[in-house]
Design a protein around this motif. Structure first.
Motif, PDB file in Angstrom:
ATOM      1  N   GLN B  14      43.132  36.156  56.086  1.00  0.00           N
ATOM      2  CA  GLN B  14      43.444  34.810  55.629  1.00  0.00           C
ATOM      3  C   GLN B  14      42.344  34.313  54.694  1.00  0.00           C
ATOM      4  OE1 GLN B  14      45.881  32.526  56.531  1.00  0.00           O
ATOM      5  NE2 GLN B  14      47.001  33.628  58.122  1.00  0.00           N
ATOM      6  N   MET B  15      42.721  33.561  53.687  1.00  0.00           N
ATOM      7  CA  MET B  15      41.751  32.948  52.786  1.00  0.00           C
ATOM      8  C   MET B  15      40.737  32.146  53.596  1.00  0.00           C
ATOM      9  SD  MET B  15      42.734  30.663  49.467  1.00  0.00           S
ATOM     10  CE  MET B  15      43.532  29.410  50.431  1.00  0.00           C
ATOM     11  N   GLY B  16      39.453  32.291  53.245  1.00  0.00           N
ATOM     12  CA  GLY B  16      38.397  31.586  53.949  1.00  0.00           C
ATOM     13  C   GLY B  16      37.781  32.370  55.094  1.00  0.00           C
ATOM     14  N   GLN B  17      38.422  33.451  55.509  1.00  0.00           N
ATOM     15  CA  GLN B  17      37.883  34.275  56.591  1.00  0.00           C
ATOM     16  C   GLN B  17      36.834  35.246  56.063  1.00  0.00           C
ATOM     17  OE1 GLN B  17      38.800  34.067  60.058  1.00  0.00           O
ATOM     18  NE2 GLN B  17      39.471  32.134  59.152  1.00  0.00           N
ATOM     19  N   GLU B  18      35.996  35.702  56.966  1.00  0.00           N
ATOM     20  CA  GLU B  18      34.998  36.714  56.647  1.00  0.00           C
ATOM     21  C   GLU B  18      35.581  38.098  56.883  1.00  0.00           C
ATOM     22  OE1 GLU B  18      30.762  36.428  58.172  1.00  0.00           O
ATOM     23  OE2 GLU B  18      31.494  38.124  59.378  1.00  0.00           O
ATOM     24  N   VAL B  19      35.242  39.037  56.002  1.00  0.00           N
ATOM     25  CA  VAL B  19      35.642  40.431  56.222  1.00  0.00           C
ATOM     26  C   VAL B  19      34.438  41.334  56.061  1.00  0.00           C
ATOM     27  CG1 VAL B  19      38.045  40.148  55.503  1.00  0.00           C
ATOM     28  CG2 VAL B  19      36.328  40.766  53.813  1.00  0.00           C
ATOM     29  N   ILE B  20      34.462  42.424  56.789  1.00  0.00           N
ATOM     30  CA  ILE B  20      33.438  43.457  56.665  1.00  0.00           C
ATOM     31  C   ILE B  20      34.128  44.776  56.370  1.00  0.00           C
ATOM     32  CG2 ILE B  20      31.588  44.722  57.813  1.00  0.00           C
ATOM     33  CD1 ILE B  20      31.045  42.243  59.486  1.00  0.00           C
ATOM     34  N   LEU B  21      33.744  45.363  55.259  1.00  0.00           N
ATOM     35  CA  LEU B  21      34.275  46.673  54.880  1.00  0.00           C
ATOM     36  C   LEU B  21      33.198  47.705  55.187  1.00  0.00           C
ATOM     37  CD1 LEU B  21      35.829  45.732  51.408  1.00  0.00           C
ATOM     38  CD2 LEU B  21      36.743  45.385  53.710  1.00  0.00           C
ATOM     39  N   LYS B  78      30.045  42.765  53.197  1.00  0.00           N
ATOM     40  CA  LYS B  78      30.587  41.577  53.848  1.00  0.00           C
ATOM     41  C   LYS B  78      30.956  40.558  52.778  1.00  0.00           C
ATOM     42  CE  LYS B  78      28.431  39.740  57.464  1.00  0.00           C
ATOM     43  NZ  LYS B  78      27.466  38.918  58.240  1.00  0.00           N
ATOM     44  N   ILE B  79      32.151  40.018  52.939  1.00  0.00           N
ATOM     45  CA  ILE B  79      32.570  38.895  52.100  1.00  0.00           C
ATOM     46  C   ILE B  79      32.698  37.711  53.036  1.00  0.00           C
ATOM     47  CG2 ILE B  79      34.189  38.054  50.360  1.00  0.00           C
ATOM     48  CD1 ILE B  79      35.167  40.931  49.989  1.00  0.00           C
ATOM     49  N   ARG B  80      31.891  36.686  52.809  1.00  0.00           N
ATOM     50  CA  ARG B  80      31.757  35.604  53.794  1.00  0.00           C
ATOM     51  C   ARG B  80      33.001  34.728  53.893  1.00  0.00           C
ATOM     52  NH1 ARG B  80      26.360  36.365  54.098  1.00  0.00           N
ATOM     53  NH2 ARG B  80      25.662  36.283  51.964  1.00  0.00           N
ATOM     54  N   SER B  81      33.500  34.280  52.821  1.00  0.00           N
ATOM     55  CA  SER B  81      34.632  33.357  52.811  1.00  0.00           C
ATOM     56  C   SER B  81      35.584  33.825  51.722  1.00  0.00           C
ATOM     57  CB  SER B  81      34.143  31.929  52.541  1.00  0.00           C
ATOM     58  OG  SER B  81      35.245  31.039  52.458  1.00  0.00           O
ATOM     59  N   THR B  82      36.570  34.615  52.114  1.00  0.00           N
ATOM     60  CA  THR B  82      37.407  35.299  51.129  1.00  0.00           C
ATOM     61  C   THR B  82      38.270  34.325  50.334  1.00  0.00           C
ATOM     62  OG1 THR B  82      38.973  35.712  52.928  1.00  0.00           O
ATOM     63  CG2 THR B  82      37.503  37.521  52.293  1.00  0.00           C
ATOM     64  N   LYS B  83      38.474  34.688  49.059  1.00  0.00           N
ATOM     65  CA  LYS B  83      39.345  33.923  48.167  1.00  0.00           C
ATOM     66  C   LYS B  83      40.513  34.832  47.780  1.00  0.00           C
ATOM     67  CE  LYS B  83      35.257  31.826  46.128  1.00  0.00           C
ATOM     68  NZ  LYS B  83      34.186  32.386  45.336  1.00  0.00           N
ATOM     69  N   LEU B  84      41.567  34.231  47.281  1.00  0.00           N
ATOM     70  CA  LEU B  84      42.719  35.022  46.858  1.00  0.00           C
ATOM     71  C   LEU B  84      42.325  36.071  45.819  1.00  0.00           C
ATOM     72  CD1 LEU B  84      45.462  32.248  46.525  1.00  0.00           C
ATOM     73  CD2 LEU B  84      45.165  33.879  48.396  1.00  0.00           C
ATOM     74  N   GLU B  85      41.411  35.686  44.920  1.00  0.00           N
ATOM     75  CA  GLU B  85      41.009  36.603  43.850  1.00  0.00           C
ATOM     76  C   GLU B  85      40.116  37.743  44.313  1.00  0.00           C
ATOM     77  OE1 GLU B  85      40.656  33.265  43.895  1.00  0.00           O
ATOM     78  OE2 GLU B  85      38.721  32.643  43.047  1.00  0.00           O
ATOM     79  N   ASP B  86      39.751  37.750  45.585  1.00  0.00           N
ATOM     80  CA  ASP B  86      39.019  38.899  46.146  1.00  0.00           C
ATOM     81  C   ASP B  86      39.949  40.045  46.496  1.00  0.00           C
ATOM     82  OD1 ASP B  86      36.826  36.656  47.954  1.00  0.00           O
ATOM     83  OD2 ASP B  86      36.526  37.605  45.996  1.00  0.00           O
ATOM     84  N   SER B  87      41.248  39.819  46.416  1.00  0.00           N
ATOM     85  CA  SER B  87      42.209  40.890  46.694  1.00  0.00           C
ATOM     86  C   SER B  87      42.023  42.015  45.682  1.00  0.00           C
ATOM     87  CB  SER B  87      43.641  40.352  46.605  1.00  0.00           C
ATOM     88  OG  SER B  87      43.892  39.405  47.610  1.00  0.00           O
ATOM     89  N   ALA B  88      41.731  43.194  46.176  1.00  0.00           N
ATOM     90  CA  ALA B  88      41.418  44.338  45.318  1.00  0.00           C
ATOM     91  C   ALA B  88      41.252  45.565  46.193  1.00  0.00           C
ATOM     92  CB  ALA B  88      40.125  44.088  44.531  1.00  0.00           C
ATOM     93  N   MET B  89      41.091  46.706  45.548  1.00  0.00           N
ATOM     94  CA  MET B  89      40.671  47.923  46.247  1.00  0.00           C
ATOM     95  C   MET B  89      39.158  47.982  46.127  1.00  0.00           C
ATOM     96  SD  MET B  89      41.879  50.624  47.826  1.00  0.00           S
ATOM     97  CE  MET B  89      43.341  51.447  47.234  1.00  0.00           C
ATOM     98  N   TYR B  90      38.482  48.133  47.242  1.00  0.00           N
ATOM     99  CA  TYR B  90      37.032  48.219  47.266  1.00  0.00           C
ATOM    100  C   TYR B  90      36.623  49.654  47.551  1.00  0.00           C
ATOM    101  CZ  TYR B  90      36.801  43.181  47.049  1.00  0.00           C
ATOM    102  OH  TYR B  90      36.912  41.873  46.632  1.00  0.00           O
ATOM    103  N   PHE B  91      35.821  50.208  46.643  1.00  0.00           N
ATOM    104  CA  PHE B  91      35.367  51.585  46.787  1.00  0.00           C
ATOM    105  C   PHE B  91      33.879  51.609  47.100  1.00  0.00           C
ATOM    106  CE2 PHE B  91      39.099  53.816  45.602  1.00  0.00           C
ATOM    107  CZ  PHE B  91      39.708  53.108  44.583  1.00  0.00           C
ATOM    108  N   CYS B  92      33.544  52.390  48.092  1.00  0.00           N
ATOM    109  CA  CYS B  92      32.158  52.725  48.374  1.00  0.00           C
ATOM    110  C   CYS B  92      31.863  54.061  47.692  1.00  0.00           C
ATOM    111  CB  CYS B  92      31.977  52.849  49.889  1.00  0.00           C
ATOM    112  SG  CYS B  92      30.369  53.422  50.424  1.00  0.00           S
ATOM    113  N   ALA B  93      30.632  54.251  47.265  1.00  0.00           N
ATOM    114  CA  ALA B  93      30.231  55.527  46.685  1.00  0.00           C
ATOM    115  C   ALA B  93      28.797  55.816  47.083  1.00  0.00           C
ATOM    116  CB  ALA B  93      30.371  55.507  45.163  1.00  0.00           C
ATOM    117  N   SER B  94      28.437  57.088  47.013  1.00  0.00           N
ATOM    118  CA  SER B  94      27.044  57.449  47.238  1.00  0.00           C
ATOM    119  C   SER B  94      26.666  58.545  46.261  1.00  0.00           C
ATOM    120  CB  SER B  94      26.802  57.886  48.693  1.00  0.00           C
ATOM    121  OG  SER B  94      27.440  59.110  48.989  1.00  0.00           O
TER     122      SER B  94
END
Lengths: 112, 111
Positions: B14-21, B78-94
């Motif tokens: 939900q918008m405004g929620q925190e997420v941890i990837l 971590k994204i503290r307070s998600t916005k609609l525009e944060d919708s995306a594919m998030y890639f980690c790399a090393s």
């Protein structure tokens, strides 16, 4: 200045043909130019990379051509196969840094 | 072949929620990164991490974002307070330096 411009946006090639994707950059401080291949639902995978001190690098069917004076580089896929159908991204990074600036991607379709 | 592992593969929030990837980089790699890809657009750099601190970050990586390597193997965004525009594919790399290995990504959908 940190932009990498990529063309075409999409490309359709017959099996056995040559696929050519082009990229151009402005910042002469870029010193590492990789190409990535991405299949749907997967992360980008490093395909081949070049530095500006050479004009060409070949690995199997994949060749990068690099033109330092024109600030352009291109990916050539020889004998293109249906399994090569994917999105291809060029990228660049600055000397002394390793974060990548990606092009906008080219969706390649190789038809049998 | 060593892999970068990302979890979850898809997260709806939900918008405004925190997420941890979450990400598990390749064990002998020293540099860790987060990139994002908005649907149909190019891959964009967010942040790089080396020696337990941020080495570079983009203008996208504002105060609502943070990264952590909590236990020597995991690497989190971590994204503290998600916005609609944060919708995306998030890639980690090393990487050891150049020559990244990317994970398969987490698709974040903010509703």
């Amino acid at each position: 200045q940190q932009q990498v411009k990529q063309s075409p946006q999409s490309l359709i090639v017959q099996k056995g043909g040559i696929s050519i994707i082009n990229c151009a950059y402005e910042n002469t401080a870029f010193d590492y130019f990789p190409w990535y291949q991405q299949f749907p639902g997967k992360g980008p995978a490093l395909l081949i990379a070049i530095r500006p001190d050479v004009s060409e690098k070949k690995e199997g069917r994949f060749t990068i051509s690099f033109n330092k004076s024109a600030k352009q580089f291109s990916l050539h896929i020889m004998d293109s196969q249906p399994g090569d159908s994917a999105t291809y991204f060029c990228a660049a990074s600055l000397a002394g840094a390793n974060n990548l600036f990606f092009g906008t991607g080219t969706r390649l379709t190789v038809i049998p | 072949e060593p892999e970068v592992t990302q979890t979850p593969s898809h997260q709806v929030t939900q918008m405004g929620q925190e997420v941890i990837l979450r990400c598990v980089p390749i064990s002998n790699h020293l540099y860790f990164y987060w990139y994002r890809q908005i649907l149909g657009q190019k891959v964009e750099f967010l942040v790089s991490f080396y020696n337990n601190e941020i080495s570079e970050k983009s203008e996208i990586f504002d105060d609502q974002f943070s990264v952590e390597r909590p236990d020597g193997s995991n690497f989190t965004l971590k994204i503290r307070s998600t916005k609609l525009e944060d919708s995306a594919m998030y890639f980690c790399a090393s990487s050891e330096w150049e020559g990244y290995t990317f994970g398969s990504g987490t698709r974040l959908t903010v509703v």
